[in-house]
Structures are given as C-alpha cells and as structure tokens.
Design an enzyme around this catalytic site. Structure first.
Site, mmCIF file in Angstrom:
data_model
loop_
_atom_site.group_PDB
_atom_site.id
_atom_site.type_symbol
_atom_site.label_atom_id
_atom_site.label_comp_id
_atom_site.label_asym_id
_atom_site.label_seq_id
_atom_site.Cartn_x
_atom_site.Cartn_y
_atom_site.Cartn_z
ATOM 1 N NE ARG A 44 -3.772 -0.194 1.954
ATOM 2 C CZ ARG A 44 -4.889 0.801 3.093
ATOM 3 N NH1 ARG A 44 -4.225 2.078 2.723
ATOM 4 N NH2 ARG A 44 -5.072 -0.197 3.560
ATOM 5 N NE ARG B 79 -6.671 5.280 3.878
ATOM 6 C CZ ARG B 79 -7.009 4.890 4.186
ATOM 7 N NH1 ARG B 79 -8.443 5.246 4.448
ATOM 8 N NH2 ARG B 79 -7.228 3.119 4.546
ATOM 9 N NE ARG C 198 -9.927 8.419 -1.860
ATOM 10 C CZ ARG C 198 -10.752 8.936 -0.865
ATOM 11 N NH1 ARG C 198 -11.325 9.017 -1.717
ATOM 12 N NH2 ARG C 198 -11.696 8.184 -0.050
ATOM 13 C CG ASP D 237 -9.342 -2.764 -3.251
ATOM 14 O OD1 ASP D 237 -8.627 -2.370 -2.693
ATOM 15 O OD2 ASP D 237 -9.906 -4.010 -2.882
ATOM 16 C CE1 TYR E 240 -12.744 -7.487 3.433
ATOM 17 C CE2 TYR E 240 -11.544 -8.331 1.989
ATOM 18 C CZ TYR E 240 -12.058 -7.462 2.942
ATOM 19 O OH TYR E 240 -10.483 -6.837 3.528
#
Ligand code: CP3
Length: 370
Positions: A52, A56, A65, A101, A176
């Site tokens: 990652r 962020r 973003r 993703d 998921y």
C-alpha cells in the site's frame, strides 16, 4: 486493505520529505534488483517496496482523493497511473505496484459493491444459484481501464523499477463475497466452508479461474511480476487452508505458469502455521507478515522460494535509531532465504510519516549494499 486505522502515535520528524535524487549505481541502470531477488539471483542491495505504498499516508494522494472518490481513482486509467507513480517519485523504491483493489475485478464481474472504507457487497453470495450465475471474467472487456493503466505506467517508471500486478487470493475474495463486509474473524465466511463445502469449492474455483485470467491479462499488458494477496488465509486451520484456500491457489498458479514467465508472489497474512503447506506451491516468492521470523520461514520453505517482508508496520513509528535496528533484524533474518525483498508485514498505516518511509528505504539500501 485492512491495516488498522485507530489513532497511532505521531511519528518522529515532521520536516517535509525532499524528492529523492535518482540513484546512480550500476544496478539501477541494469537488471532490476527486485526481479533478481524474486528469482534468487545475486543483487547489489536488498530491494524494497511497501505494501500500500500508494495511499493515504502520502499528502499528494490525499490531495487527489479530496477531489476524486476511491473507485474513480481505480477506474480512470490516467488517475490510477498517476497514483501508482506517486511513491516512486518521492522514494527510491525498487518496484511499483499497480494502484487498484483486490475487489475491482469482482466489480468487473458485475458484483454490486462499494467501499466504505472497506469493501461492502450489496447481496452477499451464499447460494448455489448465486454462484452458478457468476459470469466468467474477461479482463479486456470487463476491466479495460486496469490494462490501460498498466500501459500508461510502464514507460513512466523511474530508475527501471518494475511494475507489480496483483489480485486477491480466492479465499480472501470469498471472505468479502460471503460475509458482505469487512470482519475481524470472518465467522460467516468460515462457517460457510463447513456448512456448504461443495458450494465453497465451486465458488473458489470460479474466483481462482477469474483471477488467473485477470493476472494473465495484467502480465500481457506489461506487469513484470504478479502478487496474490491472501490476506485472510491465516484465519484457517491447516486442514481447511489446504482443502479450500491452497487448492484454489494451486489451480490459479498452474494456469498462470502456462500463460507467463513473470515471477509469482503469494502473500499469506498470519501464515506462520501455514508455511509447511505453501512450501511446494509453485510460486517464486512467499510474502509473510511480521509475526514469524524470516529465517524460520526460510528453514521451512527450503531453497526454492524467495521471501518478501516483514517489518511490522508499527515499527515506522519508532525513533530513527530504533527503526534502523528493527530494519536490520529483518535484513539479517532475510539472509537465510535464497532471495529477500524487503517490505512491511502488511499494508502501511495512513498515519505513517512519509519521512519514516524515506529513512527506511535509504537505510535498507545502505545497510544491504554489497
Ligand atoms: O499497495 C498498493 O499501493 C496498491 C493498492 C492496493 C489497495 N488495496 C488500495 C486501497 C492494494 C494492493 C490493495 C489490496 C487489498 N484491498 C487487500 C489485500 C491486502 C491487505 O490489506 O490485506 C485487501 C484485503 C483489500 C480490501 C480493502 N480495500 C479494504 C479492507 C479497504 C479499506 C482499508 C482502509 O484502510 O481503509 C480498501 C480500500 C483501499 N484500497 C484504500 C486503498 C488506498 C483506501 C481507500 C481510500 O483512499 O479511502
């Protein structure tokens, strides 16, 4: 990704990180240290990238973003390419990873899901009728933007850094899809394996075949290594891991080996108890979380696998001297493997200081130079 987002202590050092000057050693201009380490070939220094690494904790990511939602970032090839390249401009990283993703290909298969901030599936998949209705994935038709972004990224990569393509492991995707939302223990998904084992196998086969097609298409578009994130496999006992998760992955990897010769990486989060099971999986690299020493993993895996990992993401909150000591332990442990790619044991936390990442990358290069 599932890195905890609870408030973390402020990291030491608040000065803005200056862009890194390009490295000028010979290795930077010749063969990629990352690809060599994947194959267990000699390297001039231990390569490093960060799970990652586009995300962020980077102000430039947050700036983008603020204007564009996450899904649009993944679906617009130019934006995904820009975000992929952001960390490579700032740090002397040895590989880039495609910005996307693990759930993106499932959207390509028509599954209604959104991010809040983790993946939420509107109609969780729990019946044979739902499994049978899942279409096959045709990457060029269903996910053209992913393949386009790979083509945009490749010519822009600095210092000859290779591009890693990726997909979720079949079992992690099942978690998921069956649960419908993020969960700590995925009890709904794990009980599905016991209650409806044949349905679970059918779903895993379908997902595994879809990911083989997806990863193969990424390699054909220009991805130079392929990584499968099996983030939740560590929730399984070895018997269930072997029967469900590993069986599906073996099938996926065999299909991939027929399509491409790029290095294959299999990451198992919380996989300490599963090392023996993955020892004969046909991949080049096993990625591991921070809980198991790399030397111990290398001993179990033997001489035919390289290792990727495994600094605790929390270590980036240490004072600089202590961060070096933690990184040094990982480097030393990694020497037991036939090849070592330095990484975190799981995704970097949003609260991490970019300065700490810069220090880590430079320290790994300096300390491992041979
Ligand atoms: O590594 C990279 O820089 C490439 C990009 C990447 C993302 N997700 C971007 C992302 C990769 C490789 C992933 C993989 C992924 N996604 C995994 C496997 C790795 C792991 O963490 O175990 C998983 C389980 C997911 C599912 C997922 N996507 C979750 C649980 C979340 C929310 C997590 C959180 O920290 O909020 C996402 C969203 C997501 N994927 C973000 C990013 C940058 C945050 C989105 C935002 O900007 O709001």
């Amino acid at each position: 990704m599932s890195a905890p987002t609870q408030s973390a202590p402020p990291a030491g050092g608040t000065a803005p990180t200056a862009p890194q000057p390009p490295r000028t050693d010979a290795a930077a201009n010749t063969q990629s240290t990352f690809l060599a380490a994947c194959r267990g070939q000699p390297v001039s220094h231990t390569p490093i990238w960060v799970m990652r690494q586009a995300g962020r904790y980077l102000p430039e990511y947050r700036e983008l973003r603020a204007k564009v939602d996450f899904e649009s970032l993944t679906r617009k090839a130019e934006l995904a390419a820009e975000v992929t390249l952001q960390p490579l401009r700032r740090f002397d990283l040895d590989a880039a990873i495609l910005f996307s993703d693990i759930m993106t290909p499932l959207q390509g298969m028509g599954i209604d899901l959104h991010f809040d901030p983790g993946p939420v599936v509107r109609n969780p998949i729990r019946t044979d009728a739902q499994i049978d209705a899942l279409p096959a994935l045709r990457p060029a038709r269903d996910l053209p933007f992913v393949l386009d972004s790979i083509k945009l990224i490749r010519p822009e990569l600095p210092r000859g850094a290779p591009l890693i393509g990726f997909a979720g492991g079949p079992f992690t995707l099942l978690c998921y899809l069956v649960s419908g939302k993020p969960s700590k223990e995925f009890g709904v998904a794990r009980s599905f394996l016991y209650a409806q084992p044949e349905s679970a196998e059918r779903l895993l086969d379908h997902l595994g075949d879809a990911m083989a097609a997806y990863l193969g298409a990424q390699a054909a578009a220009g991805a130079q290594a392929l990584m499968m994130f099996e983030s939740w496999a560590g929730l399984l006992a070895p018997r269930e891991f072997n029967r469900f998760a590993l069986r599906a992955v073996r099938r996926t990897m065999a299909k991939l080996r027929e399509q491409t010769d790029v290095p294959l990486i299999y990451y198992v989060n919380q996989g300490s108890a599963l090392m023996q099971s993955v020892a004969d999986l046909d991949v080049d690299v096993i990625g591991v979380d921070w809980r198991s020493p790399l030397s111990e993993c290398a001993r179990i895996l033997g001489p035919n696998k390289s290792l990727q990992g495994n600094l605790d993401p929390a270590a980036l909150f240490a004072a600089p001297g202590e961060l070096k000591r933690s990184a040094e332990i990982v480097l030393q442990e990694g020497r037991a493997a036939r090849g070592h790619i330095f990484n975190l044991g799981h995704g970097i936390w949003p609260e991490t200081s970019p300065d700490a990442v810069a220090r880590l990358v430079d320290y790994v290069h300096e300390s491992s130079s041979r």
